[in-house]
Write an enzyme that holds these catalytic residues in place. Structure first.
Site, PDB file in Angstrom:
ATOM      1  N   CYS A  98      24.747 106.409  -9.727  1.00 44.25           N
ATOM      2  CA  CYS A  98      25.162 105.020  -9.555  1.00 44.25           C
ATOM      3  C   CYS A  98      23.976 104.072  -9.799  1.00 44.25           C
ATOM      4  CB  CYS A  98      25.830 104.798  -8.207  1.00 44.25           C
ATOM      5  SG  CYS A  98      26.768 103.235  -8.132  1.00 44.25           S
ATOM      6  N   HIS A 177      29.951 108.688  -7.899  1.00 46.18           N
ATOM      7  CA  HIS A 177      29.275 109.219  -6.716  1.00 46.18           C
ATOM      8  C   HIS A 177      29.848 110.583  -6.323  1.00 46.18           C
ATOM      9  CE1 HIS A 177      26.880 105.781  -5.191  1.00 46.18           C
ATOM     10  NE2 HIS A 177      27.851 105.000  -5.629  1.00 46.18           N
ATOM     11  N   GLU A 179      28.549 112.533  -4.384  1.00 49.10           N
ATOM     12  CA  GLU A 179      28.161 112.718  -2.979  1.00 49.10           C
ATOM     13  C   GLU A 179      29.043 111.957  -2.007  1.00 49.10           C
ATOM     14  OE1 GLU A 179      25.977 108.885  -3.979  1.00 49.10           O
ATOM     15  OE2 GLU A 179      26.905 110.595  -5.000  1.00 49.10           O
TER      16      GLU A 179
END
Length: 231
Positions: A98, A177, A179
Site C-alpha cells: 500500500c 493489503h 495483512e
C-alpha cells in the site's frame, strides 16, 4: 535452521481502537506470516524517525501501509526515500504494501497522486503476474499513476491500473493489503466510519464483503518466498 531476518519499516500508526485489538501496522505482518517460522522480524518505526543504521541490518525489507500520502510533507519521507534507493542499489529484497508500494515507486522515479476515482475499500479482485487471481482487502485513495523506469507492472484491478510492481527480482510491491484480515478490516471500518472521509455506501459494501473469503494466506506464502530470495 537459519532464519531470514525481515526489517519492517513501519510507516504509520493505526487507530487506537484497532491497535488494542490487532496491534499496530508491524504486528499485522507478524500475524500474516505466523506460519513462516523461518522468518524473523525487527521493527523500525520510521514514521517516528527511527531508522536502521544500514541497509545490511536485515536480510530483507518490508514497508508497511500508512495514513499519510507519499507526496506529503512529513519529516520521515525524504530519509525513507533515500533508504529505499540504498536498498535497491544493494539489491536486497524489498517488499512494499500500500503506502510501501507507493513510496517505493516514488523514491525510484514513479509518480503517486490522489486517485480521482475515489477510495478503494475492502475486498477487491486482482490479477497478479506470477501468482494468478487473488481477492484481497484494500484501503487507499492514493495510487501509483506512473511506474518507475524499468519497473514491470505485475498486478491490476478494476480502477487500479498499477496495483503491483517488480524491479530486477529484488523489489516487489502490492497496492492491496494481504495483512488486513476480514476481522481487522471490520474493526478499521468501525474506527473510521463517520470521520467524513468515506462514503457510507463504500463503508457498507466493504463491511458486507467481510463475509467473503480473501486470499491472504496464499499471497503471504508467495511473498515469503520473495523475502527469502527464492523467487
Amino acid at each position: 535452521m537459519s532464519k531470514t531476518n525481515v526489517g519492517i519499516l513501519q510507516c504509520g500508526h493505526s487507530a487506537e481502537y484497532v491497535i488494542e485489538r490487532h496491534g499496530n501496522y508491524d504486528a499485522w505482518f507478524h500475524t500474516l506470516f505466523a506460519d513462516e517460522t523461518d522468518l524473523s522480524f525487527t521493527n523500525w518505526a520510521v514514521v517516528d524517525m527511527e531508522f536502521p543504521e544500514s541497509v545490511r541490518d536485515a536480510d530483507a525489507w518490508l514497508l508497511t501501509g500508512s495514513p499519510f500520502g507519499a507526496y506529503e510533507d512529513h519529516a520521515f519521507i525524504p530519509p525513507l526515500e533515500q533508504f529505499i534507493r540504498d536498498i535497491a542499489s544493494a539489491k536486497i529484497p524489498m517488499l512494499g504494501i500500500c503506502f510501501g508500494h507507493q513510496i517505493i515507486a516514488q523514491a525510484l522515479g514513479g509518480r503517486v497522486e490522489k486517485f480521482q476515482g475515489g477510495w478503494k475499500l475492502g475486498r477487491q479482485d486482482y490479477q497478479i503476474e506470477g501468482f494468478g487471481s487473488a481477492s484481497l482487502n484494500a484501503w487507499h485513495q492514493d495510487q501509483v499513476l506512473d511506474a518507475p523506469e524499468g519497473a514491470e507492472v505485475i498486478a491490476q484491478a478494476e480502477g487500479c491500473a498499477i496495483a503491483g510492481l517488480r524491479m530486477d527480482d529484488h523489489v516487489l510491491t502490492l497496492q492491496p493489503h494481504p495483512e488486513i484480515s476480514n476481522p481487522l478490516l471490520s474493526d478499521l471500518i468501525t474506527a473510521r466510519r463517520g470521520t467524513g472521509s468515506y462514503r457510507d455506501e463504500d463503508m457498507d459494501r466493504a463491511q458486507s464483503d467481510t463475509a467473503l473469503p480473501v486470499d491472504s494466506l496464499t499471497v503471504s506464502q508467495w511473498m515469503a518466498h520473495f523475502l527469502r530470495g527464492t523467487v
